[in-house]
Design an enzyme around this catalytic site. Sequence first.
Site, PDB file in Angstrom:
ATOM      1  N   CYS A  76     -66.174  48.804 -79.018  1.00 55.50           N
ATOM      2  CA  CYS A  76     -66.519  50.075 -78.371  1.00 55.50           C
ATOM      3  C   CYS A  76     -66.782  49.854 -76.879  1.00 55.50           C
ATOM      4  CB  CYS A  76     -67.748  50.647 -79.083  1.00 55.50           C
ATOM      5  SG  CYS A  76     -68.693  51.864 -78.156  1.00 55.50           S
ATOM      6  N   CYS A  79     -70.028  51.343 -75.350  1.00 52.56           N
ATOM      7  CA  CYS A  79     -71.218  50.597 -75.788  1.00 52.56           C
ATOM      8  C   CYS A  79     -71.546  49.488 -74.788  1.00 52.56           C
ATOM      9  CB  CYS A  79     -70.992  49.973 -77.170  1.00 52.56           C
ATOM     10  SG  CYS A  79     -70.766  51.204 -78.484  1.00 52.56           S
TER      11      CYS A  79
END
Length: 151
Positions: A76, A79
């Site tokens: 991700c 993230c």
Amino acid sequence: MTTRVTPPPATFQLRCEFCLERVGVPAGPTDDPHPCASCGKPVRLDRPRKVSAEDFEATVLGSPVPVIVDFYADWCGPCKWLHPVLDEVAGSVTGRVLVVKVDVDRAPELATRYRIGSIPTVLLFRGGEEIERSIGVEPERVRAMAGLMRD
Ligand SMILES: [Zn+2]
């Protein structure tokens, strides 16, 4: 006659990343990492700690201080933008607020239990209850969860 009730010691239940034993670490502000009771290596609180589904209850729900939980995954991108913020927060509130990370790929049951619909999602727990949630990359909100205000 009265019976004095001794409160349980304020300790974090953390998994030592070196020997993988679960150890009790005194809560409270500190500059020095506490040595692991099992292997003696430092159990650091000044950086986010990875927490597995197995340890979530003891480490997060049983924490004597508020806990910031970052639900993330390695693949991700957004993230990763939040990781320096979490590093900074963990270094600023060492021992007063616990900062942990949960890899949703390794703990899908936790992602389901806490209805994580997208990542990153950051939850704030106090006394075993979720009290706040930040969805997406919201550095100021995450700092505020830890009681850190920008001037
Ligand atoms: Zn150890």
